[in-house]
Scaffold this motif. Structure first.
Motif, PDB file in Angstrom:
ATOM      1  N   MET A 178       0.840  -1.201   0.000  1.00  0.00           N
ATOM      2  CA  MET A 178       0.000   0.000   0.000  1.00  0.00           C
ATOM      3  C   MET A 178       0.875   1.251   0.000  1.00  0.00           C
ATOM      4  SD  MET A 178      -3.068  -0.943   2.699  1.00  0.00           S
ATOM      5  CE  MET A 178      -3.886   0.651   2.527  1.00  0.00           C
ATOM      6  N   ILE A 188      -5.462   3.603  -3.943  1.00  0.00           N
ATOM      7  CA  ILE A 188      -5.448   2.431  -3.066  1.00  0.00           C
ATOM      8  C   ILE A 188      -6.757   1.646  -3.157  1.00  0.00           C
ATOM      9  CG2 ILE A 188      -5.300   1.627  -0.681  1.00  0.00           C
ATOM     10  CD1 ILE A 188      -2.654   2.566  -1.744  1.00  0.00           C
ATOM     11  N   PHE A 237      -6.774  -0.091   4.977  1.00  0.00           N
ATOM     12  CA  PHE A 237      -6.860  -1.453   4.437  1.00  0.00           C
ATOM     13  C   PHE A 237      -8.062  -2.183   5.037  1.00  0.00           C
ATOM     14  CE2 PHE A 237      -6.130  -5.973   4.659  1.00  0.00           C
ATOM     15  CZ  PHE A 237      -5.744  -6.287   3.367  1.00  0.00           C
TER      16      PHE A 237
END
Length: 582
Positions: A178, A188, A237
Protein backbone atom coordinates in the motif's frame (compact mmCIF):
# COMPACT_ATOMS: atom_id res chain seq x y z
CA UNK A 1 -44.59 -31.76 24.12
CA UNK A 2 -41.75 -34.26 24.17
CA UNK A 3 -40.06 -32.27 26.93
CA UNK A 4 -43.39 -32.05 28.76
CA UNK A 5 -43.77 -35.86 28.82
CA UNK A 6 -40.15 -36.19 29.98
CA UNK A 7 -40.83 -33.75 32.83
CA UNK A 8 -43.90 -35.74 33.89
CA UNK A 9 -41.81 -38.91 34.01
CA UNK A 10 -39.05 -37.23 36.03
CA UNK A 11 -41.65 -36.20 38.62
CA UNK A 12 -42.72 -39.83 38.86
CA UNK A 13 -39.07 -40.86 39.36
CA UNK A 14 -38.83 -38.41 42.27
CA UNK A 15 -41.96 -39.93 43.82
CA UNK A 16 -40.54 -43.47 43.44
CA UNK A 17 -37.41 -42.30 45.26
CA UNK A 18 -39.56 -40.98 48.12
CA UNK A 19 -41.30 -44.34 48.25
CA UNK A 20 -37.84 -45.98 48.40
CA UNK A 21 -38.58 -47.97 45.25
CA UNK A 22 -35.50 -46.36 43.68
CA UNK A 23 -32.13 -45.30 45.16
CA UNK A 24 -32.16 -41.60 46.04
CA UNK A 25 -28.90 -40.94 44.17
CA UNK A 26 -30.14 -42.46 40.91
CA UNK A 27 -30.09 -40.27 37.77
CA UNK A 28 -31.98 -42.34 35.18
CA UNK A 29 -31.15 -42.13 31.49
CA UNK A 30 -34.24 -42.74 29.41
CA UNK A 31 -35.78 -41.64 26.15
CA UNK A 32 -39.09 -40.20 25.05
CA UNK A 33 -39.54 -40.56 21.31
CA UNK A 34 -42.29 -39.77 18.84
CA UNK A 35 -43.70 -43.02 17.49
CA UNK A 36 -43.75 -43.93 13.81
CA UNK A 37 -46.71 -46.27 14.23
CA UNK A 38 -49.61 -44.26 15.69
CA UNK A 39 -51.23 -47.44 17.02
CA UNK A 40 -48.46 -47.20 19.65
CA UNK A 41 -49.52 -43.69 20.61
CA UNK A 42 -47.89 -40.34 19.93
CA UNK A 43 -44.93 -40.84 22.29
CA UNK A 44 -43.17 -43.87 23.74
CA UNK A 45 -40.70 -44.10 26.62
CA UNK A 46 -38.30 -46.80 27.79
CA UNK A 47 -38.16 -45.43 31.35
CA UNK A 48 -39.48 -48.62 32.98
CA UNK A 49 -36.83 -50.73 31.25
CA UNK A 50 -34.02 -48.48 32.51
CA UNK A 51 -35.40 -48.51 36.08
CA UNK A 52 -35.93 -52.26 36.34
CA UNK A 53 -32.39 -53.12 37.46
CA UNK A 54 -31.95 -50.38 40.14
CA UNK A 55 -35.50 -51.10 41.38
CA UNK A 56 -34.79 -54.84 41.35
CA UNK A 57 -38.16 -55.47 39.74
CA UNK A 58 -39.77 -56.66 36.52
CA UNK A 59 -39.96 -53.83 33.89
CA UNK A 60 -43.72 -54.24 33.46
CA UNK A 61 -44.23 -54.00 37.22
CA UNK A 62 -42.24 -50.77 37.26
CA UNK A 63 -44.22 -49.54 34.24
CA UNK A 64 -47.46 -50.14 36.13
CA UNK A 65 -46.17 -48.10 39.08
CA UNK A 66 -45.14 -45.28 36.74
CA UNK A 67 -48.52 -45.18 34.99
CA UNK A 68 -50.34 -45.19 38.35
CA UNK A 69 -48.31 -42.17 39.52
CA UNK A 70 -48.66 -40.09 36.36
CA UNK A 71 -50.86 -37.02 37.02
CA UNK A 72 -54.22 -36.79 35.30
CA UNK A 73 -53.62 -34.39 32.47
CA UNK A 74 -55.80 -32.87 29.79
CA UNK A 75 -53.04 -33.26 27.21
CA UNK A 76 -52.82 -37.05 27.53
CA UNK A 77 -55.93 -39.04 26.61
CA UNK A 78 -54.55 -42.36 27.82
CA UNK A 79 -51.34 -44.23 28.65
CA UNK A 80 -50.67 -47.87 27.77
CA UNK A 81 -47.96 -50.40 28.59
CA UNK A 82 -46.62 -52.37 25.64
CA UNK A 83 -44.21 -55.26 25.13
CA UNK A 84 -41.59 -55.76 27.86
CA UNK A 85 -42.44 -52.45 29.53
CA UNK A 86 -42.59 -49.57 27.05
CA UNK A 87 -44.97 -46.80 28.05
CA UNK A 88 -47.08 -45.33 25.22
CA UNK A 89 -48.74 -41.90 25.46
CA UNK A 90 -51.80 -40.93 23.39
CA UNK A 91 -52.48 -37.20 22.99
CA UNK A 92 -55.97 -35.91 23.63
CA UNK A 93 -57.49 -34.62 20.37
CA UNK A 94 -59.26 -31.66 21.97
CA UNK A 95 -55.98 -30.62 23.58
CA UNK A 96 -54.25 -30.91 20.19
CA UNK A 97 -56.80 -28.67 18.49
CA UNK A 98 -56.43 -26.09 21.27
CA UNK A 99 -52.66 -26.01 20.74
CA UNK A 100 -53.15 -25.43 17.03
CA UNK A 101 -55.58 -22.60 17.74
CA UNK A 102 -53.19 -21.04 20.26
CA UNK A 103 -50.30 -21.20 17.80
CA UNK A 104 -52.41 -19.68 15.04
CA UNK A 105 -53.48 -16.75 17.24
CA UNK A 106 -49.93 -16.12 18.48
CA UNK A 107 -47.40 -14.00 16.57
CA UNK A 108 -44.77 -16.34 18.07
CA UNK A 109 -46.62 -19.39 16.71
CA UNK A 110 -47.11 -20.92 20.13
CA UNK A 111 -43.41 -20.90 20.94
CA UNK A 112 -43.10 -19.68 24.55
CA UNK A 113 -40.19 -17.38 25.47
CA UNK A 114 -37.53 -18.98 27.66
CA UNK A 115 -38.14 -18.61 31.37
CA UNK A 116 -34.52 -17.73 32.12
CA UNK A 117 -33.04 -15.72 29.22
CA UNK A 118 -29.27 -15.88 28.85
CA UNK A 119 -26.67 -13.60 27.35
CA UNK A 120 -25.20 -15.77 24.59
CA UNK A 121 -22.02 -14.71 22.80
CA UNK A 122 -21.63 -16.34 19.39
CA UNK A 123 -18.29 -16.35 17.58
CA UNK A 124 -18.81 -16.98 13.88
CA UNK A 125 -17.62 -16.18 10.35
CA UNK A 126 -14.19 -14.76 11.36
CA UNK A 127 -12.60 -14.23 7.92
CA UNK A 128 -8.96 -13.28 7.41
CA UNK A 129 -9.05 -9.71 6.16
CA UNK A 130 -5.90 -10.20 4.14
CA UNK A 131 -7.91 -12.19 1.58
CA UNK A 132 -11.40 -12.35 0.14
CA UNK A 133 -13.98 -14.61 1.77
CA UNK A 134 -13.98 -18.10 0.26
CA UNK A 135 -16.05 -21.28 0.50
CA UNK A 136 -14.27 -22.21 3.73
CA UNK A 137 -16.03 -19.31 5.49
CA UNK A 138 -19.49 -20.37 4.34
CA UNK A 139 -20.35 -22.91 7.04
CA UNK A 140 -19.21 -20.83 10.01
CA UNK A 141 -21.09 -17.81 8.69
CA UNK A 142 -24.48 -19.34 7.94
CA UNK A 143 -24.61 -22.00 10.70
CA UNK A 144 -23.63 -19.44 13.35
CA UNK A 145 -26.19 -16.99 11.99
CA UNK A 146 -29.03 -19.55 12.01
CA UNK A 147 -28.34 -20.47 15.64
CA UNK A 148 -28.11 -16.78 16.60
CA UNK A 149 -31.51 -16.09 15.01
CA UNK A 150 -33.07 -19.09 16.77
CA UNK A 151 -31.74 -18.08 20.18
CA UNK A 152 -33.05 -14.54 19.71
CA UNK A 153 -36.47 -15.84 18.66
CA UNK A 154 -36.62 -17.85 21.89
CA UNK A 155 -35.89 -14.73 23.95
CA UNK A 156 -32.16 -14.88 24.64
CA UNK A 157 -29.90 -11.86 24.34
CA UNK A 158 -27.44 -12.68 21.58
CA UNK A 159 -24.14 -10.85 21.06
CA UNK A 160 -22.53 -11.63 17.72
CA UNK A 161 -18.73 -11.55 17.62
CA UNK A 162 -16.90 -11.56 14.29
CA UNK A 163 -13.33 -12.38 15.36
CA UNK A 164 -11.73 -11.24 12.10
CA UNK A 165 -8.06 -11.82 11.35
CA UNK A 166 -6.88 -8.20 11.24
CA UNK A 167 -3.48 -8.46 12.93
CA UNK A 168 -0.22 -10.31 12.50
CA UNK A 169 2.89 -10.50 10.36
CA UNK A 170 1.10 -10.79 7.00
CA UNK A 171 -0.14 -7.23 7.40
CA UNK A 172 3.42 -5.96 7.20
CA UNK A 173 3.77 -6.96 3.55
CA UNK A 174 0.27 -5.70 2.71
CA UNK A 175 1.02 -2.30 4.24
CA UNK A 176 4.36 -2.20 2.47
CA UNK A 177 2.61 -2.64 -0.88
CA UNK A 178 0.00 0.00 0.00
CA UNK A 179 2.83 2.36 0.93
CA UNK A 180 4.57 1.61 -2.38
CA UNK A 181 1.42 2.30 -4.41
CA UNK A 182 0.72 5.53 -2.53
CA UNK A 183 4.21 6.81 -3.33
CA UNK A 184 3.46 6.04 -6.99
CA UNK A 185 0.14 7.96 -6.74
CA UNK A 186 -1.88 4.82 -7.45
CA UNK A 187 -5.43 4.76 -6.09
CA UNK A 188 -5.45 2.43 -3.07
CA UNK A 189 -9.18 1.63 -3.13
CA UNK A 190 -8.90 0.66 -6.80
CA UNK A 191 -5.87 -1.54 -6.11
CA UNK A 192 -7.74 -3.28 -3.27
CA UNK A 193 -10.84 -3.96 -5.37
CA UNK A 194 -9.38 -7.45 -5.92
CA UNK A 195 -7.97 -8.51 -2.56
CA UNK A 196 -6.68 -11.84 -3.83
CA UNK A 197 -4.59 -10.17 -6.53
CA UNK A 198 -3.33 -7.57 -4.06
CA UNK A 199 -2.28 -10.28 -1.62
CA UNK A 200 -0.50 -12.23 -4.36
CA UNK A 201 1.44 -9.11 -5.41
CA UNK A 202 2.51 -8.43 -1.82
CA UNK A 203 3.55 -12.05 -1.25
CA UNK A 204 5.48 -12.15 -4.52
CA UNK A 205 7.46 -9.03 -3.65
CA UNK A 206 8.03 -10.30 -0.12
CA UNK A 207 9.54 -13.50 -1.53
CA UNK A 208 11.54 -11.81 -4.31
CA UNK A 209 12.82 -8.60 -2.72
CA UNK A 210 14.84 -8.54 0.48
CA UNK A 211 14.35 -4.78 0.64
CA UNK A 212 10.57 -5.18 0.46
CA UNK A 213 10.68 -7.99 3.05
CA UNK A 214 12.76 -5.85 5.41
CA UNK A 215 10.32 -2.94 5.06
CA UNK A 216 7.41 -5.34 5.72
CA UNK A 217 8.99 -6.54 8.95
CA UNK A 218 9.68 -2.97 10.02
CA UNK A 219 6.03 -2.03 9.39
CA UNK A 220 4.88 -4.92 11.59
CA UNK A 221 6.96 -3.51 14.44
CA UNK A 222 5.63 0.02 13.81
CA UNK A 223 2.06 -1.25 13.65
CA UNK A 224 2.34 -3.17 16.91
CA UNK A 225 3.98 -0.20 18.62
CA UNK A 226 1.08 2.07 17.62
CA UNK A 227 2.77 4.27 15.01
CA UNK A 228 0.16 6.82 13.87
CA UNK A 229 0.93 6.73 10.14
CA UNK A 230 1.15 2.95 10.10
CA UNK A 231 -2.15 2.62 11.96
CA UNK A 232 -3.82 4.98 9.49
CA UNK A 233 -2.61 2.86 6.57
CA UNK A 234 -3.74 -0.31 8.35
CA UNK A 235 -7.18 1.19 9.08
CA UNK A 236 -7.60 2.14 5.44
CA UNK A 237 -6.86 -1.45 4.44
CA UNK A 238 -9.32 -2.75 7.05
CA UNK A 239 -12.13 -0.46 5.92
CA UNK A 240 -11.86 -1.58 2.32
CA UNK A 241 -11.42 -5.25 3.25
CA UNK A 242 -14.37 -5.16 5.64
CA UNK A 243 -16.55 -3.61 2.95
CA UNK A 244 -15.83 -6.69 0.82
CA UNK A 245 -17.04 -8.91 3.70
CA UNK A 246 -20.13 -6.79 4.30
CA UNK A 247 -21.20 -7.16 0.67
CA UNK A 248 -21.07 -10.94 1.10
CA UNK A 249 -23.00 -10.78 4.39
CA UNK A 250 -25.66 -8.57 2.81
CA UNK A 251 -26.04 -10.89 -0.18
CA UNK A 252 -26.32 -13.94 2.09
CA UNK A 253 -28.76 -12.17 4.38
CA UNK A 254 -26.52 -12.70 7.39
CA UNK A 255 -26.99 -10.60 10.54
CA UNK A 256 -23.38 -9.44 10.84
CA UNK A 257 -22.41 -5.79 10.67
CA UNK A 258 -19.69 -3.43 11.89
CA UNK A 259 -20.96 -3.66 15.49
CA UNK A 260 -20.13 -7.38 15.54
CA UNK A 261 -16.52 -6.81 14.44
CA UNK A 262 -14.15 -7.53 17.29
CA UNK A 263 -11.01 -8.85 15.68
CA UNK A 264 -7.62 -9.99 16.85
CA UNK A 265 -6.36 -6.40 17.04
CA UNK A 266 -8.95 -5.55 19.72
CA UNK A 267 -7.08 -7.72 22.23
CA UNK A 268 -3.53 -6.61 21.40
CA UNK A 269 -3.10 -4.38 24.47
CA UNK A 270 -4.40 -7.12 26.79
CA UNK A 271 -1.98 -9.85 25.70
CA UNK A 272 0.84 -8.92 28.13
CA UNK A 273 -1.74 -8.91 30.95
CA UNK A 274 -2.97 -12.35 29.94
CA UNK A 275 0.57 -13.69 30.31
CA UNK A 276 1.20 -11.91 33.62
CA UNK A 277 -2.14 -13.08 35.03
CA UNK A 278 -1.33 -16.67 34.08
CA UNK A 279 1.96 -16.21 35.87
CA UNK A 280 0.23 -14.89 39.01
CA UNK A 281 -2.02 -17.95 39.13
CA UNK A 282 1.05 -20.20 39.02
CA UNK A 283 0.14 -21.72 35.67
CA UNK A 284 3.04 -20.32 33.66
CA UNK A 285 6.16 -22.36 32.92
CA UNK A 286 9.18 -21.33 30.87
CA UNK A 287 10.26 -23.99 28.39
CA UNK A 288 13.18 -23.36 26.01
CA UNK A 289 12.63 -19.62 26.42
CA UNK A 290 8.90 -19.73 25.61
CA UNK A 291 6.19 -19.12 28.20
CA UNK A 292 3.75 -22.03 28.35
CA UNK A 293 0.88 -23.56 30.29
CA UNK A 294 0.98 -27.32 30.92
CA UNK A 295 -2.20 -29.07 32.07
CA UNK A 296 -2.72 -32.70 33.00
CA UNK A 297 -4.55 -34.62 30.32
CA UNK A 298 -3.09 -32.78 27.34
CA UNK A 299 -0.35 -34.75 25.64
CA UNK A 300 1.37 -34.76 22.27
CA UNK A 301 1.65 -37.62 19.79
CA UNK A 302 4.63 -39.11 21.64
CA UNK A 303 2.66 -38.94 24.92
CA UNK A 304 4.81 -36.07 26.17
CA UNK A 305 3.14 -33.12 27.96
CA UNK A 306 1.59 -30.74 25.44
CA UNK A 307 2.12 -27.05 26.19
CA UNK A 308 -0.13 -24.15 25.35
CA UNK A 309 2.44 -21.56 24.29
CA UNK A 310 1.27 -18.03 25.13
CA UNK A 311 4.49 -16.13 24.43
CA UNK A 312 7.35 -17.07 22.12
CA UNK A 313 11.02 -16.81 22.99
CA UNK A 314 11.25 -13.57 20.95
CA UNK A 315 8.38 -12.03 22.96
CA UNK A 316 5.70 -12.52 20.31
CA UNK A 317 2.22 -13.70 21.20
CA UNK A 318 0.21 -16.48 19.58
CA UNK A 319 -3.39 -17.24 18.61
CA UNK A 320 -3.86 -19.01 21.93
CA UNK A 321 -2.99 -15.80 23.80
CA UNK A 322 -5.50 -13.82 21.75
CA UNK A 323 -8.17 -16.49 22.25
CA UNK A 324 -7.66 -16.38 26.02
CA UNK A 325 -7.99 -12.60 25.97
CA UNK A 326 -11.17 -12.90 23.89
CA UNK A 327 -12.68 -15.43 26.30
CA UNK A 328 -11.95 -13.19 29.27
CA UNK A 329 -13.44 -10.17 27.47
CA UNK A 330 -16.60 -12.08 26.64
CA UNK A 331 -16.92 -13.25 30.22
CA UNK A 332 -16.10 -10.01 32.03
CA UNK A 333 -17.16 -7.23 29.66
CA UNK A 334 -19.98 -8.88 27.71
CA UNK A 335 -21.25 -10.77 30.80
CA UNK A 336 -21.79 -13.99 28.87
CA UNK A 337 -23.77 -16.86 30.35
CA UNK A 338 -22.97 -18.98 27.33
CA UNK A 339 -20.24 -18.71 24.67
CA UNK A 340 -20.46 -20.62 21.39
CA UNK A 341 -17.69 -20.95 18.81
CA UNK A 342 -18.64 -21.95 15.27
CA UNK A 343 -15.23 -22.98 14.00
CA UNK A 344 -13.92 -25.84 11.84
CA UNK A 345 -14.08 -29.22 13.64
CA UNK A 346 -10.33 -29.63 13.03
CA UNK A 347 -9.79 -27.02 15.76
CA UNK A 348 -11.49 -29.22 18.38
CA UNK A 349 -8.32 -29.99 20.32
CA UNK A 350 -7.30 -26.33 20.40
CA UNK A 351 -10.64 -25.29 21.89
CA UNK A 352 -10.69 -28.11 24.41
CA UNK A 353 -7.24 -27.00 25.56
CA UNK A 354 -8.24 -23.32 25.50
CA UNK A 355 -11.36 -23.82 27.62
CA UNK A 356 -9.45 -25.91 30.17
CA UNK A 357 -6.74 -23.26 30.58
CA UNK A 358 -9.31 -20.46 30.80
CA UNK A 359 -11.21 -22.28 33.57
CA UNK A 360 -8.02 -23.06 35.47
CA UNK A 361 -6.88 -19.43 35.22
CA UNK A 362 -10.24 -18.07 36.38
CA UNK A 363 -10.83 -16.29 33.05
CA UNK A 364 -14.06 -18.24 32.70
CA UNK A 365 -16.65 -18.64 35.45
CA UNK A 366 -17.64 -22.15 36.42
CA UNK A 367 -21.28 -21.31 35.70
CA UNK A 368 -20.58 -20.11 32.15
CA UNK A 369 -21.18 -22.66 29.44
CA UNK A 370 -18.62 -22.58 26.64
CA UNK A 371 -18.78 -24.86 23.61
CA UNK A 372 -17.00 -25.41 20.33
CA UNK A 373 -19.68 -26.03 17.70
CA UNK A 374 -17.39 -27.69 15.15
CA UNK A 375 -18.36 -28.23 11.52
CA UNK A 376 -17.10 -30.42 8.70
CA UNK A 377 -15.59 -29.48 5.34
CA UNK A 378 -17.31 -28.50 2.10
CA UNK A 379 -16.15 -31.19 -0.34
CA UNK A 380 -15.89 -31.33 -4.13
CA UNK A 381 -16.77 -34.20 -6.50
CA UNK A 382 -13.24 -35.53 -6.09
CA UNK A 383 -13.74 -36.11 -2.37
CA UNK A 384 -11.34 -33.30 -1.49
CA UNK A 385 -12.04 -29.80 -0.09
CA UNK A 386 -14.08 -27.90 -2.71
CA UNK A 387 -12.06 -25.84 -5.20
CA UNK A 388 -12.58 -24.21 -8.60
CA UNK A 389 -11.72 -26.01 -11.84
CA UNK A 390 -8.41 -24.14 -11.86
CA UNK A 391 -7.58 -25.69 -8.50
CA UNK A 392 -7.86 -22.49 -6.45
CA UNK A 393 -10.06 -22.00 -3.38
CA UNK A 394 -13.52 -20.90 -4.54
CA UNK A 395 -14.42 -17.31 -3.69
CA UNK A 396 -17.73 -17.01 -1.90
CA UNK A 397 -18.81 -14.14 -4.17
CA UNK A 398 -18.28 -16.33 -7.24
CA UNK A 399 -20.33 -19.17 -5.73
CA UNK A 400 -23.21 -16.80 -5.02
CA UNK A 401 -23.03 -15.38 -8.56
CA UNK A 402 -23.15 -18.88 -10.04
CA UNK A 403 -26.04 -20.03 -7.83
CA UNK A 404 -28.11 -16.95 -8.64
CA UNK A 405 -27.43 -17.31 -12.37
CA UNK A 406 -28.39 -20.98 -12.43
CA UNK A 407 -31.55 -20.29 -10.44
CA UNK A 408 -32.51 -17.41 -12.72
CA UNK A 409 -31.98 -19.53 -15.85
CA UNK A 410 -34.08 -22.34 -14.40
CA UNK A 411 -36.98 -20.01 -13.53
CA UNK A 412 -36.74 -18.28 -16.93
CA UNK A 413 -37.01 -21.65 -18.64
CA UNK A 414 -40.23 -22.43 -16.76
CA UNK A 415 -41.62 -18.86 -17.00
CA UNK A 416 -40.50 -17.33 -20.34
CA UNK A 417 -43.06 -14.53 -20.04
CA UNK A 418 -41.83 -13.32 -16.63
CA UNK A 419 -40.68 -9.71 -16.24
CA UNK A 420 -36.87 -9.35 -16.04
CA UNK A 421 -36.96 -7.47 -12.73
CA UNK A 422 -39.09 -10.12 -11.05
CA UNK A 423 -37.01 -12.85 -12.67
CA UNK A 424 -33.80 -11.38 -11.22
CA UNK A 425 -35.33 -11.13 -7.74
CA UNK A 426 -36.69 -14.69 -7.80
CA UNK A 427 -33.34 -15.95 -9.10
CA UNK A 428 -31.54 -14.13 -6.28
CA UNK A 429 -33.79 -15.56 -3.54
CA UNK A 430 -33.68 -19.11 -4.93
CA UNK A 431 -29.91 -18.95 -5.47
CA UNK A 432 -29.22 -17.88 -1.88
CA UNK A 433 -31.75 -20.37 -0.50
CA UNK A 434 -30.08 -23.15 -2.51
CA UNK A 435 -26.61 -22.49 -1.11
CA UNK A 436 -27.75 -21.98 2.47
CA UNK A 437 -30.25 -24.82 2.71
CA UNK A 438 -27.87 -27.33 1.11
CA UNK A 439 -25.38 -26.56 3.88
CA UNK A 440 -27.74 -26.08 6.81
CA UNK A 441 -29.69 -29.27 6.10
CA UNK A 442 -26.55 -31.35 6.72
CA UNK A 443 -25.38 -32.26 10.22
CA UNK A 444 -22.80 -29.56 10.93
CA UNK A 445 -20.22 -32.04 12.25
CA UNK A 446 -20.16 -33.91 8.92
CA UNK A 447 -18.46 -33.07 5.63
CA UNK A 448 -20.81 -32.52 2.71
CA UNK A 449 -20.58 -32.57 -1.07
CA UNK A 450 -21.05 -29.22 -2.82
CA UNK A 451 -23.12 -29.74 -5.98
CA UNK A 452 -24.95 -26.99 -7.88
CA UNK A 453 -27.05 -29.59 -9.71
CA UNK A 454 -28.31 -31.10 -6.47
CA UNK A 455 -28.86 -27.89 -4.53
CA UNK A 456 -30.70 -26.02 -7.31
CA UNK A 457 -33.40 -28.63 -7.75
CA UNK A 458 -37.12 -28.37 -7.10
CA UNK A 459 -37.28 -32.01 -6.05
CA UNK A 460 -36.24 -33.53 -2.74
CA UNK A 461 -34.96 -31.87 0.40
CA UNK A 462 -33.61 -28.66 -1.18
CA UNK A 463 -33.92 -24.90 -0.76
CA UNK A 464 -35.95 -24.44 -3.97
CA UNK A 465 -38.37 -27.19 -2.92
CA UNK A 466 -38.90 -25.52 0.47
CA UNK A 467 -39.57 -22.15 -1.21
CA UNK A 468 -42.02 -23.85 -3.56
CA UNK A 469 -43.71 -25.58 -0.61
CA UNK A 470 -44.34 -22.23 1.07
CA UNK A 471 -45.50 -20.62 -2.19
CA UNK A 472 -47.91 -23.47 -2.77
CA UNK A 473 -49.59 -22.97 0.60
CA UNK A 474 -49.65 -19.17 0.26
CA UNK A 475 -51.22 -19.43 -3.20
CA UNK A 476 -54.33 -21.06 -1.73
CA UNK A 477 -55.27 -17.80 -0.04
CA UNK A 478 -54.14 -15.57 -2.89
CA UNK A 479 -56.04 -17.41 -5.63
CA UNK A 480 -59.22 -17.71 -3.56
CA UNK A 481 -58.87 -14.07 -2.38
CA UNK A 482 -59.28 -15.11 1.24
CA UNK A 483 -58.69 -12.55 3.99
CA UNK A 484 -56.65 -14.57 6.51
CA UNK A 485 -57.46 -12.09 9.29
CA UNK A 486 -61.13 -13.07 9.04
CA UNK A 487 -60.53 -16.81 9.25
CA UNK A 488 -62.29 -18.26 12.27
CA UNK A 489 -64.17 -21.27 13.49
CA UNK A 490 -63.55 -24.56 15.20
CA UNK A 491 -60.57 -26.67 14.18
CA UNK A 492 -61.63 -30.23 13.48
CA UNK A 493 -59.16 -33.10 13.09
CA UNK A 494 -61.52 -35.64 11.58
CA UNK A 495 -59.01 -37.29 9.25
CA UNK A 496 -55.84 -39.05 10.39
CA UNK A 497 -53.72 -36.88 8.07
CA UNK A 498 -55.24 -33.75 9.65
CA UNK A 499 -54.23 -35.02 13.07
CA UNK A 500 -50.74 -35.83 11.77
CA UNK A 501 -50.37 -32.32 10.32
CA UNK A 502 -51.50 -30.74 13.59
CA UNK A 503 -49.02 -32.93 15.47
CA UNK A 504 -46.22 -31.70 13.22
CA UNK A 505 -47.25 -28.09 13.70
CA UNK A 506 -47.07 -28.17 17.48
CA UNK A 507 -43.53 -29.63 17.35
CA UNK A 508 -42.10 -26.24 16.27
CA UNK A 509 -41.15 -25.06 19.78
CA UNK A 510 -39.59 -28.42 20.64
CA UNK A 511 -37.40 -28.32 17.52
CA UNK A 512 -36.27 -24.73 18.07
CA UNK A 513 -35.24 -25.50 21.64
CA UNK A 514 -33.15 -28.41 20.40
CA UNK A 515 -31.47 -26.23 17.76
CA UNK A 516 -30.69 -23.64 20.43
CA UNK A 517 -29.33 -26.25 22.83
CA UNK A 518 -27.19 -28.20 20.36
CA UNK A 519 -26.35 -25.62 17.67
CA UNK A 520 -27.74 -27.90 14.96
CA UNK A 521 -29.84 -26.09 12.31
CA UNK A 522 -30.20 -29.32 10.31
CA UNK A 523 -32.86 -30.36 12.86
CA UNK A 524 -34.95 -27.34 11.85
CA UNK A 525 -34.40 -28.11 8.14
CA UNK A 526 -35.53 -31.71 8.71
CA UNK A 527 -38.60 -30.53 10.60
CA UNK A 528 -39.62 -28.03 7.91
CA UNK A 529 -39.18 -30.65 5.18
CA UNK A 530 -41.33 -33.13 7.15
CA UNK A 531 -43.96 -30.42 7.71
CA UNK A 532 -44.02 -29.59 3.99
CA UNK A 533 -44.25 -33.30 3.08
CA UNK A 534 -47.07 -33.88 5.58
CA UNK A 535 -48.92 -30.84 4.24
CA UNK A 536 -48.58 -32.21 0.71
CA UNK A 537 -50.26 -35.45 1.80
CA UNK A 538 -52.94 -33.49 3.66
CA UNK A 539 -53.68 -31.28 0.65
CA UNK A 540 -53.84 -34.31 -1.64
CA UNK A 541 -56.28 -36.22 0.59
CA UNK A 542 -58.34 -33.42 2.16
CA UNK A 543 -60.11 -30.96 -0.17
CA UNK A 544 -59.71 -27.46 1.24
CA UNK A 545 -61.56 -24.92 -0.89
CA UNK A 546 -64.03 -27.58 -2.04
CA UNK A 547 -64.55 -29.17 1.37
CA UNK A 548 -68.04 -30.65 1.97
CA UNK A 549 -68.99 -28.15 4.68
CA UNK A 550 -68.13 -24.56 5.54
CA UNK A 551 -66.92 -25.69 8.97
CA UNK A 552 -64.54 -28.22 7.43
CA UNK A 553 -63.35 -25.64 4.86
CA UNK A 554 -62.53 -23.06 7.54
CA UNK A 555 -60.83 -25.67 9.71
CA UNK A 556 -58.62 -26.83 6.87
CA UNK A 557 -57.83 -23.26 5.82
CA UNK A 558 -56.61 -22.63 9.36
CA UNK A 559 -54.35 -25.69 9.16
CA UNK A 560 -53.03 -24.32 5.83
CA UNK A 561 -52.43 -20.89 7.32
CA UNK A 562 -50.50 -22.21 10.30
CA UNK A 563 -48.39 -24.37 7.98
CA UNK A 564 -47.53 -21.34 5.86
CA UNK A 565 -46.61 -19.25 8.87
CA UNK A 566 -44.39 -21.94 10.39
CA UNK A 567 -42.63 -22.53 7.06
CA UNK A 568 -42.02 -18.80 6.60
CA UNK A 569 -40.80 -18.29 10.17
CA UNK A 570 -38.69 -21.43 10.12
CA UNK A 571 -36.98 -20.45 6.89
CA UNK A 572 -36.42 -16.94 8.26
CA UNK A 573 -34.62 -18.45 11.27
CA UNK A 574 -32.36 -20.22 8.78
CA UNK A 575 -31.73 -16.84 7.15
CA UNK A 576 -33.74 -17.78 4.05
CA UNK A 577 -36.28 -15.39 2.54
CA UNK A 578 -39.52 -16.58 0.95
CA UNK A 579 -41.42 -15.76 -2.26
CA UNK A 580 -45.14 -15.33 -2.76
CA UNK A 581 -44.92 -16.77 -6.26
CA UNK A 582 -42.34 -18.67 -8.29
Amino acid sequence: MKEYVSEQLLQVVDELKKQQVLPTDLTPRFTVERTKDKSHGDFASNLALTLAKPAKANPRQIAEKIVALLPQDGAIERVEIAGPGFINFFLDESWLTRQVAIALADSHLGVPPVQQPQTVVIDYSSPNLAKEMHVGHLRSTIIGDAVARTLEFLGHRVIRQNHVGDWGTQFGMLLALMEQFRHADREISMELSDLENFYRQAKQQFDDSEEFAARSRQLVVELQSGDKNCLALWQEFLNISLSHCQKIYDRLGVGLNSEAIHGESAYNSDLPRVVSDLDETGLLTEDQGAKCVFLDGFKGQDDSPLPMIVQKKDGGFLYATTDLAALRYRQNQLKADRILYFVDVRQSHHFKHLFAVARKAGFLAETTEVAHMGFGTVMGDDGKPFKTRSGSVAKLADLIDEAEKRARDLVAEKNPEMDATELNEIGRVIGIASIKYADLSKNRSSDYLFSFDNMISFEGDTGPYMLYAYTRVASIFRKAEIDVDKLAGEIILGEEIERELANRQIQFAEILNRVAERGTPHLLCGYLYDLASTFSSFYKNCPVLTAETEISRNSRLQLCLLTARILKQGLALLGIGTLERM
